[in-house]
Design an enzyme around this catalytic site. Structure first.
Site, PDB file in Angstrom:
ATOM      1  N   LYS A  13      -3.684  -1.591  10.991  1.00 58.55           N
ATOM      2  CA  LYS A  13      -4.512  -2.799  10.834  1.00 58.55           C
ATOM      3  C   LYS A  13      -3.668  -4.065  10.749  1.00 58.55           C
ATOM      4  CE  LYS A  13      -6.615  -1.666   6.989  1.00 58.55           C
ATOM      5  NZ  LYS A  13      -5.955  -0.399   6.644  1.00 58.55           N
ATOM      6  N   ARG A  88     -13.623  -2.911   1.461  1.00 59.76           N
ATOM      7  CA  ARG A  88     -13.101  -1.555   1.243  1.00 59.76           C
ATOM      8  C   ARG A  88     -14.193  -0.615   0.744  1.00 59.76           C
ATOM      9  NH1 ARG A  88      -7.509  -2.349   1.790  1.00 59.76           N
ATOM     10  NH2 ARG A  88      -6.277  -0.734   0.816  1.00 59.76           N
ATOM     11  N   ARG A 128       7.243   4.365   6.592  1.00 64.19           N
ATOM     12  CA  ARG A 128       7.201   2.978   6.107  1.00 64.19           C
ATOM     13  C   ARG A 128       7.842   2.896   4.719  1.00 64.19           C
ATOM     14  NH1 ARG A 128       1.471  -0.019   6.007  1.00 64.19           N
ATOM     15  NH2 ARG A 128       1.203   0.824   3.924  1.00 64.19           N
ATOM     16  N   ARG A 134       7.669   0.153  -0.193  1.00 58.05           N
ATOM     17  CA  ARG A 134       6.471  -0.254  -0.929  1.00 58.05           C
ATOM     18  C   ARG A 134       6.194   0.722  -2.056  1.00 58.05           C
ATOM     19  NH1 ARG A 134       1.325  -2.072   2.657  1.00 58.05           N
ATOM     20  NH2 ARG A 134       0.247  -0.964   0.996  1.00 58.05           N
ATOM     21  N   ARG A 145      -4.391   7.508  -1.741  1.00 59.14           N
ATOM     22  CA  ARG A 145      -4.957   6.363  -1.012  1.00 59.14           C
ATOM     23  C   ARG A 145      -5.829   6.837   0.157  1.00 59.14           C
ATOM     24  NH1 ARG A 145       0.169   3.490   0.529  1.00 59.14           N
ATOM     25  NH2 ARG A 145      -1.117   1.909   1.528  1.00 59.14           N
TER      26      ARG A 145
HETATM   27  P1  AMP Z   1      -3.457  -2.588   1.669  1.00 57.54           P
HETATM   28  O1  AMP Z   1      -2.208  -3.334   1.956  1.00 57.54           O
HETATM   29  O2  AMP Z   1      -4.670  -3.174   2.346  1.00 57.54           O
HETATM   30  O3  AMP Z   1      -3.336  -1.095   1.905  1.00 57.54           O
HETATM   31  O4  AMP Z   1      -3.746  -2.754   0.101  1.00 57.54           O
HETATM   32  C1  AMP Z   1      -2.822  -2.322  -0.871  1.00 57.54           C
HETATM   33  C2  AMP Z   1      -3.541  -2.089  -2.195  1.00 57.54           C
HETATM   34  O5  AMP Z   1      -4.160  -3.322  -2.630  1.00 57.54           O
HETATM   35  C3  AMP Z   1      -4.690  -1.094  -2.152  1.00 57.54           C
HETATM   36  O6  AMP Z   1      -4.259   0.253  -2.289  1.00 57.54           O
HETATM   37  C4  AMP Z   1      -5.536  -1.548  -3.329  1.00 57.54           C
HETATM   38  O7  AMP Z   1      -4.949  -1.163  -4.563  1.00 57.54           O
HETATM   39  C5  AMP Z   1      -5.421  -3.062  -3.220  1.00 57.54           C
HETATM   40  N1  AMP Z   1      -6.478  -3.634  -2.348  1.00 57.54           N
HETATM   41  C6  AMP Z   1      -6.308  -4.297  -1.163  1.00 57.54           C
HETATM   42  N2  AMP Z   1      -7.478  -4.684  -0.646  1.00 57.54           N
HETATM   43  C7  AMP Z   1      -8.431  -4.249  -1.529  1.00 57.54           C
HETATM   44  C8  AMP Z   1      -9.854  -4.319  -1.559  1.00 57.54           C
HETATM   45  N3  AMP Z   1     -10.559  -4.917  -0.576  1.00 57.54           N
HETATM   46  N4  AMP Z   1     -10.501  -3.775  -2.628  1.00 57.54           N
HETATM   47  C9  AMP Z   1      -9.825  -3.185  -3.625  1.00 57.54           C
HETATM   48  N5  AMP Z   1      -8.490  -3.062  -3.658  1.00 57.54           N
HETATM   49  C10 AMP Z   1      -7.786  -3.591  -2.616  1.00 57.54           C
END
Ligand code: AMP
Length: 186
Positions: A13, A88, A128, A134, A145
């Site tokens: 994404k 999400r 990654r 990360r 996740r």
């Molecule tokens: P991402 O980089 O989009 O995978 O987001 C990393 C982490 O940020 C996720 O595992 C969640 O803990 C938090 N996060 C990001 N976007 C959201 C969302 N829309 N709702 C809830 N938690 C989020």
């Protein structure tokens, strides 16, 4: 264009979102990036979110909704934007629809689902982890996740399909191949 990118963590994404930014000249809004920036800057919000993120769980809806609402109200988002990592879950998707209405913006145009199977996802995220380090790219957290994605986010495929906005794109291939598929599908 108002595009939502849907797909498991590691489905591409972020990368495809950047290519869409360049192609359409509209901003990308990534709640994950915004949260990581808050953690790095040590803000109150970052402190609240860090443990939840490190555990691979979703942070509270109010927090991410606040981030998106502030960003959408800015001038450069008036003519379109790309959402990466938001919504999400169904509650966030419903709030987003209401928020656009309240801001006097047209509804979302398309939800692009990048389809990649679970084992490929785990492999990509482990790679990654080695490159970027990360905190949430450890194998047990990665698996969690993916479970959270399957349970909370997958229902959005039906949500946007019911709105006739869902497009499914095969997320396996070169970056250019996948991008061409997305552009074709939009
Ligand atoms: P991402 O980089 O989009 O995978 O987001 C990393 C982490 O940020 C996720 O595992 C969640 O803990 C938090 N996060 C990001 N976007 C959201 C969302 N829309 N709702 C809830 N938690 C989020």
């Amino acid at each position: 264009m108002r595009i939502i990118l849907l797909g498991a963590p590691g489905s591409g994404k972020g990368t495809q979102g950047e290519k869409l930014v360049a192609h359409f000249g509209i901003p990308k809004i990534s709640t994950g990036d915004a949260l990581r920036a808050a953690v790095k800057a040590g803000t109150e919000l970052g402190k609240q979110a860090k443990a939840t993120m490190d555990a691979g769980k979703l942070v509270a809806d109010e927090i991410v909704i606040g981030i998106v609402e502030q960003r959408l109200a800015q001038d450069d988002a008036k003519h379109g934007f790309i959402l990466d990592g938001f919504p999400r879950n169904t509650a966030q998707a419903e709030v987003l629809d209401a928020m656009l209405d309240r801001l006097g913006q047209p509804p979302m145009s398309r939800a692009v689902h990048l389809a990649v199977d679970d084992e490929e996802i785990v492999q990509r995220l482990l790679d990654r982890a080695q490159k970027e380090g990360r905190a949430d790219d450890k194998e047990d957290v990665i698996r969690h996740r993916i479970e959270v994605y399957n349970a909370e986010t997958m229902p959005l495929l039906k949500y946007y399909d019911d709105q006739h906005k869902l497009v499914n794109v095969d997320g396996i291939g070169s970056l250019e191949e996948i991008f061409a598929r997305i552009i074709d599908a939009l």
